[in-house]
Design an enzyme around this catalytic site. Sequence first.
Site, short mmCIF file in Angstrom:
data_model
loop_
_atom_site.label_atom_id
_atom_site.label_comp_id
_atom_site.label_asym_id
_atom_site.label_seq_id
_atom_site.Cartn_x
_atom_site.Cartn_y
_atom_site.Cartn_z
CG ASP B 27 42.46 -1.65 4.89
OD1 ASP B 27 41.44 -1.50 5.58
OD2 ASP B 27 42.45 -1.72 3.65
CG ASP B 121 37.86 0.17 6.85
OD1 ASP B 121 38.11 1.14 6.12
OD2 ASP B 121 37.43 -0.91 6.41
CD GLU B 122 41.42 2.52 3.25
OE1 GLU B 122 42.55 2.47 2.74
OE2 GLU B 122 40.37 2.25 2.64
#
Lengths: 418, 409
Positions: B27, B121-122
């Site tokens: 993350d 974003d993860e």
Amino acid sequence: MSSNHLFIDPDSPTPTDPPGTGVRGLWQDESPQQKGTHVRFEVNRDVFSEAVSFAVKLLPQRTTLPILGGVLIEAGDDSVTLSAFDYESSARTTIGAAVGEPGRALVSGRLLADIASRLPAAPVEFSVDGGRVSIRCGAGRFTLLPMPVEEYPALPELAAAGGLVPGELLADAIGQVVVAASRDDVTPVITGVQLEVGENSLSLVATDRYRVAIRDIPWDSADSGIVEATALVPARVLAEIGKTFAHAKTVRIAIAEGGDRELIAFSAEDKAVTSLLIKGNYPPVKRLFPQSVEDYAVLSTSDLVDAVRRVSLVLEREAALRFSFSPDGLTLEAAGGEQAQASESIDAVLTGEETVVSLKPQFLIDALGGVHSEFVRLGFTRTDNPNKPGPVLITAQTSGDTGPSSFRYLLQPNLLLR
Amino acid sequence: MSRQDGRDRLVSAEDADDTGATILHADLDAFFASVELLDRPELRGRPVIVGRDSPRSVVTAATYEARRYGVNSAMPMAVALRRCPHAVVVEPHRDRYEHWSARFFEICRTITPLVEPVGIDEGFLDVSGAGRAIGSPRAAAALLRERVRERTGLVASVGVAGSKFVAKLASGRAKPDGLLVVPVAETVAFLRPLPVDALWGVGGRTGERLRGRAISTIGELADTPPATLRAALGDALAQRLHELARGIDPRPVVTERAERSIGRETTFEEDVADPAELRRVLRRLSDDVGARLRRAGCSARTIAIKVRFGDFRTISRSRTLAEPTDVGHAIHEAAVALLDAAGEIPPVRLIGVRAEQLGPRTVSLWEEDAWREAEQAVDQARDRFGRGAVRPARLLPDSGGPRGPRRPA
């Protein structure tokens, strides 16, 4: 089958009178005698049926040249030879028969095979006369039109000298490797099985890019002087050769090199099969095999086969199974998409590091069908490329170190995708 | 995880046992804010809020410095600025986020092809088959963090666990800039003190219903008799939460394999009539499609093109290949053949290439296809050096210098 040609063989002796006494019925029933060859023989029903079925096995299912769908029947002094040929491969067998009149005839292979396989248990009388082929057996009687024998191509000659291999081992080896040959005609060289004659041994090698299967069997060069040679034989033909010669004590293999038609011939007892060789360079797959494998698992072959079959029931077509090897054993997992999943754990003795591989179930089953042993060894080769997992080497697990296994199967795992 | 300000951060010791903990959750820390800082390094260390500075807008993201003042995403900008009046407000740049997101997932795929992006974003990584070059799960996580930092300047926190759900909790606890391994044997102990809301599938209503029965931690949930849970939540949810509470989460990491087709198209600013130019564009689109197929571990059996003319009339053509492919060169050949077969065409406004009938790629023991090897090398160079690092010569801008005779590809 366009067999409505009339059969005329200019080389044959001219018939004179109607066939001799002792042969009843058929000729007298036919239209007035035509000019043509007379062939006549009597043969044992089982021998005939077996010979016909052997000859037609290699005939192409569909051919652009109808004449190649024929079986050539040549009656000699006290034997009959049946042959089939499609320019690529040929099959020839000679059977004992009581020959009344020698001669040659060409008849539809499929039709003859169907008839021969259903004849009652009684002697078979085969004859050609007046442009008709007649087969009588017990109370049954068939009449067919012959095919034009004069248009039939000449069969390849068999080389006299060849090396010798035991029939049973040859059949075994062929059965083990042909499964790995490619069925995709886009790359013709790998649709063949590569035969490599070395000193006292014959290697059979097949691959479809995703796996390589190799089996070595003893080779007796006998009078042939063949101590080093390679031949690339179409896998389909070789598979039939394996079945044909499974019960032969020894099979003679002759490789005719040179000239523009390279040929291999397999013969035993009264049967012979020839095949044109596939041209091209076989990929150097032997060097894909690792020198040594440090990480491996040993499993019961039948347990693994059963587990793979069960777990793959939920797989979608072309999908792979995930095999996780740990000190606790092997876990197989199948993700069949949204609908179904399956998993199963079985005993496995792991030496070395834990490993997860993704393998196509059928590819593994093909390997396990070839090891012919109670226990199987799966060796894991190392790789540093995350886009290409190391191949798995599958061999029989025998007690003690008996040198390199005579059957080796190298299988490329898929990427680890669910 | 945006509410976290890093105060209860937990990272693991070097020697944490990572046996069987093969799932990574990576993350990016304060992603939007960090991307803005890449372009404005002078703001590092200061509280930064991403969002539009207008009374009606809300906070898109905030740096950890701003979060310490109680600034959270989705909070009205006015409230945020009251809590942290000296914060710097920067406008969001969507295209920059997409760019860095793509880089981030490219880097994840250098660790293992088995990457499941979750949002921008993860993502999850399954490193069970990552191989010796990458090493243990902990080493893989450390390497991933190092590569992300080196190649992007962004910071990824990584959780390592035996299941997706625990890995995600672990990365949350590790933030900012942390790595937390939850050993398989300690999973239950790790989960027990956490609030039930931390379980996937427990939202506001379920959480309330559980708290109404005095179940507020995961430990309490795990201790509740299944019959009581079923009465409160229904059979299916009760069963699932009970398993999750004991760290059992059978969901595998899934990549893009589920995709049914992969395509790329482009619209020209001015209609293009030059066939050479169209082929060149097809080459670029085909290479992109090939790279995406390889990344997804797929190959395509059918290649289709779409061509829209200046008058908006659109044609589609497709052909099935003899062998499935994931190679840009082969896709381009098929696409050009389809374009040529369309004959004389009016000027083109839009052109696209699509790979269809996707299946899992079967890896071969040896590569006969030099193009595939070359394109894989390009993939690797791009993973390291960015998209513009390598491209076919014919896609290079004209240098203007003298040219030799062109050789066929």
